[in-house]
Scaffold this motif. Structure first.
Motif, PDB file in Angstrom:
ATOM      1  N   PHE A  42       0.799  -1.176   0.254  1.00 24.80           N
ATOM      2  CA  PHE A  42       0.095  -0.051   0.075  1.00 24.80           C
ATOM      3  C   PHE A  42       1.054   1.137   0.085  1.00 24.80           C
ATOM      4  N   ALA A  43       0.505   2.182  -0.756  1.00 26.90           N
ATOM      5  CA  ALA A  43       1.159   3.366  -0.932  1.00 26.90           C
ATOM      6  C   ALA A  43       1.323   4.330   0.341  1.00 26.90           C
ATOM      7  N   GLU A  44      -0.076   4.531   1.117  1.00 21.72           N
ATOM      8  CA  GLU A  44      -0.370   5.337   2.141  1.00 21.72           C
ATOM      9  C   GLU A  44      -1.468   4.646   3.059  1.00 21.72           C
ATOM     10  N   PHE A  45      -1.440   5.054   4.182  1.00 20.90           N
ATOM     11  CA  PHE A  45      -2.565   4.733   5.211  1.00 20.90           C
ATOM     12  C   PHE A  45      -3.767   5.101   4.899  1.00 20.90           C
ATOM     13  N   ARG A  46      -4.642   4.367   5.315  1.00 25.06           N
ATOM     14  CA  ARG A  46      -6.135   4.910   5.264  1.00 25.06           C
ATOM     15  C   ARG A  46      -6.146   5.800   6.474  1.00 25.06           C
ATOM     16  N   PRO A  47      -7.429   6.806   6.420  1.00 26.48           N
ATOM     17  CA  PRO A  47      -7.504   7.504   7.609  1.00 26.48           C
ATOM     18  C   PRO A  47      -7.776   6.868   9.006  1.00 26.48           C
ATOM     19  N   GLY A  48      -6.867   7.355   9.902  1.00 29.18           N
ATOM     20  CA  GLY A  48      -7.018   6.837  11.363  1.00 29.18           C
ATOM     21  C   GLY A  48      -5.976   5.653  11.632  1.00 29.18           C
ATOM     22  N   GLN A  49      -5.512   4.733  10.586  1.00 27.18           N
ATOM     23  CA  GLN A  49      -4.574   3.896  10.797  1.00 27.18           C
ATOM     24  C   GLN A  49      -3.291   4.042  11.468  1.00 27.18           C
ATOM     25  N   ARG A  50      -2.729   5.160  10.837  1.00 21.39           N
ATOM     26  CA  ARG A  50      -1.492   5.642  11.428  1.00 21.39           C
ATOM     27  C   ARG A  50      -1.500   5.803  13.034  1.00 21.39           C
ATOM     28  N   ASP A  51      -2.529   6.724  13.372  1.00 20.52           N
ATOM     29  CA  ASP A  51      -2.707   7.018  14.903  1.00 20.52           C
ATOM     30  C   ASP A  51      -2.802   5.720  15.819  1.00 20.52           C
ATOM     31  N   VAL A  52      -3.627   4.771  15.245  1.00 24.71           N
ATOM     32  CA  VAL A  52      -3.703   3.629  15.927  1.00 24.71           C
ATOM     33  C   VAL A  52      -2.477   2.706  16.135  1.00 24.71           C
ATOM     34  N   ILE A  53      -1.649   2.438  14.956  1.00 29.05           N
ATOM     35  CA  ILE A  53      -0.434   1.893  14.787  1.00 29.05           C
ATOM     36  C   ILE A  53       0.542   2.547  15.918  1.00 29.05           C
ATOM     37  N   ASP A  54       0.675   3.905  15.961  1.00 30.29           N
ATOM     38  CA  ASP A  54       1.494   4.568  16.754  1.00 30.29           C
ATOM     39  C   ASP A  54       1.143   4.218  18.167  1.00 30.29           C
ATOM     40  N   SER A  55      -0.080   4.426  18.454  1.00 33.65           N
ATOM     41  CA  SER A  55      -0.451   3.951  20.104  1.00 33.65           C
ATOM     42  C   SER A  55      -0.123   2.384  20.399  1.00 33.65           C
ATOM     43  N   ILE A  56      -0.045   1.648  19.646  1.00 31.00           N
ATOM     44  CA  ILE A  56       0.246   0.285  19.735  1.00 31.00           C
ATOM     45  C   ILE A  56       1.701   0.263  19.959  1.00 31.00           C
ATOM     46  N   LEU A  57       2.561   0.735  18.759  1.00 28.71           N
ATOM     47  CA  LEU A  57       3.977   0.529  18.849  1.00 28.71           C
ATOM     48  C   LEU A  57       4.628   1.127  20.206  1.00 28.71           C
ATOM     49  N   ALA A  58       3.682   2.204  20.701  1.00 29.43           N
ATOM     50  CA  ALA A  58       4.335   2.718  21.941  1.00 29.43           C
ATOM     51  C   ALA A  58       3.749   2.133  23.313  1.00 29.43           C
ATOM     52  N   GLY A  59       3.253   0.754  23.158  1.00 27.45           N
ATOM     53  CA  GLY A  59       2.905   0.007  24.162  1.00 27.45           C
ATOM     54  C   GLY A  59       1.849   0.260  24.922  1.00 27.45           C
ATOM     55  N   ARG A  60       0.866   1.303  24.331  1.00 28.61           N
ATOM     56  CA  ARG A  60      -0.412   1.769  25.006  1.00 28.61           C
ATOM     57  C   ARG A  60      -1.421   0.709  24.987  1.00 28.61           C
ATOM     58  N   ASP A  61      -2.217   0.396  25.999  1.00 24.20           N
ATOM     59  CA  ASP A  61      -3.595  -0.224  25.755  1.00 24.20           C
ATOM     60  C   ASP A  61      -4.463   0.711  24.877  1.00 24.20           C
ATOM     61  N   THR A  62      -4.938  -0.205  23.948  1.00 23.00           N
ATOM     62  CA  THR A  62      -5.792   0.951  22.925  1.00 23.00           C
ATOM     63  C   THR A  62      -6.866   0.095  22.471  1.00 23.00           C
ATOM     64  N   LEU A  63      -7.965   0.929  22.280  1.00 19.75           N
ATOM     65  CA  LEU A  63      -9.338   0.335  21.872  1.00 19.75           C
ATOM     66  C   LEU A  63      -9.588   1.247  20.699  1.00 19.75           C
TER      67      LEU A  63
END
Length: 625
Positions: A42-63
């Motif tokens: 994929f050339a780019e993220f869909r809206p919102g995906q990058r924010d969720v991924i950043d939270s997960i990579l930071a080790g945060r509990d995420t919903l």
């Protein structure tokens, strides 16, 4: 061609064996965009995906609450690829696990699913891959994950994170509560790792419940829009479901779709009726022999142009992107269930149509299901409210999408233009007098007769029942000259939907005066009704909705590319869409790349797929030049 569950699993495992698949890629310290392009194509993220991924990579509990088709799976798959650890994914259905594992393996990612349907020895191979550090994602059902032996092994191996898919199943306020999910709090505590939870539908109460039960009350929440603008929304009065379905399918030959029916008998009869008309269709429901049910599901996943007629037992675990329509012959149980079920169409982002038929009998049956469910009074009240919300969408005179999104807590400022009521706005009328006539007829006949009898009284029908009960001498007999029988049925249905008229589900389904009926009868509350006309049952493809296809000059090439994809899929015993999505083939046909370098720029083509299939598709393109 059909495959058993065991063979499908063993074949998928074979794809990940070291002699057929490179080691799973890992990108520690590199940006997510690199993995997005190189692995997933994929050339780019869909809206919102990058924010969720950043939270997960930071080790945060995420919903994350993301609409179906928004790419929520990539939000936990990409971090698993990037950090190189083991991500455990809790998933409720075997079909969903297998589908995602097949797709990941073709993209060069070492993934596996551990479940009761695995072939002998497969689970042992999975544990060996996990201990060696090869495995990136392990899919597992909640009831199996809760076993002490499984948890002991995972604790010894070391897990990077826990992911819970379909997380609304953990909440008693969710529309698909599953007790097995309640064990996940203990699993999280035992593994001691960050947790990411995903769902497509969860209101505020459900979200709070998920975070409290799964994350100890503290998680970063992401709630994205529910709108699926590529879905053409349609709802029509149910008259003759099979005939209406056949009319709907007239200009959809060769398209994959799902037809939802309320009962197993209706599923069987509908599938048989389609087959008699030359439309390839299979049934799916919990009463079928497990091997037949599995084979039918595999056919739907692997074949193009197949229609599956199913109860709601089907679909939750299916991620087939090229489903071009979903057709409901009966009303779903709630607005959340409706949203989930129509969400199985058009996941590739291309145009798709969702059609629902509904009638008064559907409402009565759904209310009876709730009342007889054995749930607590509070839960029954919630379920009735959810059904009422869906009925309001069915009877709206405004934009369907605005009504649906408002019910999900997401206002839409302007009418969508891609629903039946936007294309053909219904007429409205002052319904106070018609409503009073209906209520008067219900009261004067004793609040114990169904809609058919009330309509007979209103139009002056001297049926045997009307005369036997002396209802032809009532003041309301024959007063309904403004509508025919169909018109009065529509009026009654709308009055039931808005609570002015109620259905006695504890008795024999007779109509009674609803909560607001007395105020209407006294003229203390107004009523606006929609005037149904024959044109509103139109089911053909709208002029504004293009088919998911290519320009005419490239149609032959697209067919050739689909044939090549089918051959590859058969060789690997995999669904065609896991090789390349329709969107990718359409882009290939339109752009006609001439080299592997050009091919790499096609949507959904990562490095692994480029190496495996690139030359074969390029050969097809060259031969068509």
């Amino acid at each position: 061609m059909t495959r058993t569950r065991d063979s499908a699993t063993s074949e998928a495992m074979a794809l990940a064996h070291p002699d057929t698949l490179d080691d799973s890629p890992a990108f520690p310290g590199r940006c997510p965009e690199t993995a997005l392009h190189d692995v997933f194509g994929f050339a780019e993220f869909r809206p919102g995906q990058r924010d969720v991924i950043d939270s997960i990579l930071a080790g945060r509990d995420t919903l994350a609450v993301m609409p179906t088709g928004a790419g929520k799976s990539l939000c936990f798959q990409l971090p698993a690829v990037m950090d190189g650890g083991l991500t455990v994914v809790v998933s409720p259905l075997i079909a969903l696990m297998e589908d995602q594992v097949r797709s990941l393996r073709l993209q060069g990612v070492c993934a596996a699913a551990m479940h009761s349907g695995n072939a002998p020895g497969t689970n042992g191979d999975i544990w060996r891959q996990a201990r060696s550090g090869e495995l990136r994602l392990l899919y597992i059902a909640p009831e199996r994950l809760a076993l002490d032996g499984i948890l002991d092994d995972l604790s010894d191996i070391g897990v990077t994170r826990l992911v819970v898919d379909e997380a609304h199943c953990i909440s008693q306020w969710g529309h698909a509560f599953r007790p097995d999910y309640l064990t996940l709090a203990r699993v999280r505590e035992r593994l001691g790792v960050p947790t990411a939870a995903f769902t497509a539908t969860a209101d505020a109460a459900t979200r709070r419940d998920i975070v409290d039960r799964l994350c100890g009350g503290d998680a970063r929440e992401f709630v994205f829009g529910f709108d699926r603008p590529n879905l053409d929304l349609r709802i029509a009065e149910k008259r003759s479901p099979v005939k209406q379905l056949l009319a709907f399918l007239e200009d959809r030959k060769g398209e994959s779709g799902i037809v939802y029916c309320l009962s197993r008998r209706a599923v069987e009869e509908t599938a048989a009726a389609l087959c008699r008309q030359g439309i390839p269709a299979v049934p799916y429901h919990a009463g079928l022999d497990p091997e037949v049910r599995s084979a039918n599901q595999d056919r739907f996943v692997t074949e193009d142009g197949l229609v599956v007629c199913a109860t709601i037992a089907f679909g939750m675990g299916i991620d087939k992107p090229d489903v071009r329509f979903v057709f409901h012959t009966d009303v779903p149980g709630s607005v959340e269930a409706y949203y989930q079920e129509i969400g199985r169409a058009g996941r590739d982002g291309l145009p798709a149509t969702v059609q629902m038929l509904y009638g008064l009998a559907d409402i009565a049956q759904r209310r009876r299901f709730v009342d007889e469910s054995g749930a607590s009074e509070d839960q029954r009240r919630i379920e009735h409210r959810r059904l009422n919300t869906l009925l309001g969408i069915c009877e709206t005179a405004g934009c369907r999408r605005q009504a649906l999104l408002a019910a999900l807590g997401e206002p839409l400022a302007q009418p969508c233009g891609n629903c039946d009521t936007c294309r053909e706005p219904p007429e409205t009328l002052d319904g106070l007098v018609p409503a009073q006539k209906v209520l008067s007829a219900i009261l004067r006949t004793g609040q114990r007769f169904g809609a058919g009898h009330i309509v007979d009284v209103l139009v002056g029908g001297k049926t045997e029942a009307v005369q036997r009960h002396g209802h032809d001498s009532l003041p309301t007999f024959g007063v309904g000259t403004e509508f025919d029988r169909n018109g009065w049925r529509s009026v009654i249905r709308q009055l039931v939907a808005c609570g002015i008229v109620a259905i006695d589900t504890a008795g024999f389904g007779g109509l009674t005066v609803g909560e607001t009926g007395r105020a209407v009868l006294k003229g203390e509350a107004g009523v606006t009704l929609r005037r149904d006309t024959a044109k509103r049952t139109k089911t053909s493809r709208s002029s504004g909705q293009a088919a998911a296809t290519v320009s005419p000059e490239n149609a032959d090439l697209l067919r050739a590319l689909k044939e090549e994809r089918r051959d590859i899929a058969r060789e690997l015993s995999l669904p065609a869409y896991t090789v390349l999505h329709d969107r990718s083939l359409i882009e290939l046909a339109e752009r006609r790349p001439s080299s592997l370098e050009d091919f790499a720029g096609i949507h959904g083509v990562g490095q692994a797929k480029l190496e495996k299939f690139g030359e074969r598709f390029l050969a097809v393109i060259r031969s068509a030049a």
